[in-house]
Design a protein around this motif. Structure first.
Motif, PDB file in Angstrom:
ATOM      1  N   GLY A 124      74.227   5.954  62.125  1.00 16.27           N
ATOM      2  CA  GLY A 124      73.381   6.687  61.247  1.00 16.27           C
ATOM      3  C   GLY A 124      71.723   6.976  61.646  1.00 16.27           C
ATOM      4  N   THR A 125      70.979   7.530  60.501  1.00 19.52           N
ATOM      5  CA  THR A 125      69.669   7.615  61.091  1.00 19.52           C
ATOM      6  C   THR A 125      68.732   6.528  60.806  1.00 19.52           C
ATOM      7  N   GLU A 132      71.808  -3.430  56.848  1.00 18.21           N
ATOM      8  CA  GLU A 132      73.337  -3.882  57.677  1.00 18.21           C
ATOM      9  C   GLU A 132      74.142  -2.619  58.413  1.00 18.21           C
ATOM     10  N   GLN A 133      73.831  -1.457  57.918  1.00 16.63           N
ATOM     11  CA  GLN A 133      74.398  -0.393  58.814  1.00 16.63           C
ATOM     12  C   GLN A 133      73.827  -0.325  60.139  1.00 16.63           C
ATOM     13  N   MET A 134      72.690  -0.522  60.044  1.00 21.14           N
ATOM     14  CA  MET A 134      71.979  -0.222  61.508  1.00 21.14           C
ATOM     15  C   MET A 134      72.325  -1.541  62.510  1.00 21.14           C
ATOM     16  N   TYR A 146      71.468   2.507  49.264  1.00 21.95           N
ATOM     17  CA  TYR A 146      70.054   2.096  49.670  1.00 21.95           C
ATOM     18  C   TYR A 146      69.649   3.692  50.695  1.00 21.95           C
ATOM     19  N   SER A 147      70.622   4.327  51.470  1.00 29.45           N
ATOM     20  CA  SER A 147      70.172   5.494  52.003  1.00 29.45           C
ATOM     21  C   SER A 147      69.792   6.645  51.100  1.00 29.45           C
ATOM     22  N   LEU A 148      70.404   6.642  49.964  1.00 29.12           N
ATOM     23  CA  LEU A 148      69.977   7.525  48.743  1.00 29.12           C
ATOM     24  C   LEU A 148      68.560   7.276  48.245  1.00 29.12           C
ATOM     25  N   ALA A 149      68.316   5.939  48.375  1.00 25.76           N
ATOM     26  CA  ALA A 149      67.031   5.397  47.657  1.00 25.76           C
ATOM     27  C   ALA A 149      65.794   5.742  48.696  1.00 25.76           C
TER      28      ALA A 149
END
Length: 200
Positions: A124-125, A132-134, A146-149
């Motif tokens: 992702g970006t 956790e994604q990173m 989290y990303s939307l926030a």
């Protein structure tokens, strides 16, 4: 090419007004092509350069984007993690939004279990992806939350006046580095914004 095949097969099964329609796809010896609905409008990152937002408008965007994520998380079988929420992928179309670019989506077979990850890890970006994604760790819908926030926090900086305390009380838990300290689902979070919206 494998990831384009994945995106095409995914989009072919998504039916939601906030998601572009895939009309056709195919391939030649050299490339895969997708024929999608033309998304008119302006990406959110450009829109905020020439417009100030009201708190009510931001809350409306939160609810609409949440509804798209809820569809992906609960209305699809298997569930889909979007994984790339950012202003460049959100198009303003009058009073509605379109969420584009499903190239790094994953299927979610169970809590924290990711399937169908073509071309190896995709994180992702950096500015918007969850910790956790990173890290390439197991993720669930709280990662998309989290990303939307993160996007919402950025939008709050373009508000015509300082956002309310009630606004920040809803936003901050979704920005927690620890997924277990975030709201349990996008729907739970969305429902609280609807209550706040009714009070404005």
């Amino acid at each position: 090419m494998e990831r384009l095949h994945f995106e095409a097969s995914l989009l072919d099964n998504l039916k939601n007004p906030g998601i572009p329609v895939l009309y056709d796809y195919g391939e030649t010896e050299d490339f895969v092509f997708l024929i999608e609905e033309y998304v008119k409008g302006e990406p959110l990152n450009e829109y905020v350069l020439t417009h100030t937002l009201s708190e009510a408008q931001i809350i409306r965007y939160i609810i609409e984007l949440s509804d798209i994520l809820i569809y992906l998380h609960t209305g699809c079988t298997p569930a889909v993690l979007y994984q790339d929420m950012k202003p460049e992928h959100i198009f303003i179309q009058g009073d509605s939004l379109k969420l584009v670019d499903y190239g790094i989506c994953r299927f979610l077979s169970g809590k924290g279990e990711k399937e169908n990850a073509p071309d190896g890890p995709v994180y992702g970006t950096v500015r918007y992806a969850s910790p956790e994604q990173m890290a390439g760790a197991p993720a669930d819908e709280r990662s998309d939350l989290y990303s939307l926030a993160r996007v919402v926090k950025e939008l709050s900086g373009h508000c015509e006046k300082k956002v309310s305390r009630q606004f920040m009380r809803l936003l901050l838990p979704a920005l927690s580095e620890d997924p277990d300290k975030r709201p349990i689902s996008v729907k739970e979070w969305r429902d609280k914004w609807i209550i706040l919206q009714d009070k404005i």
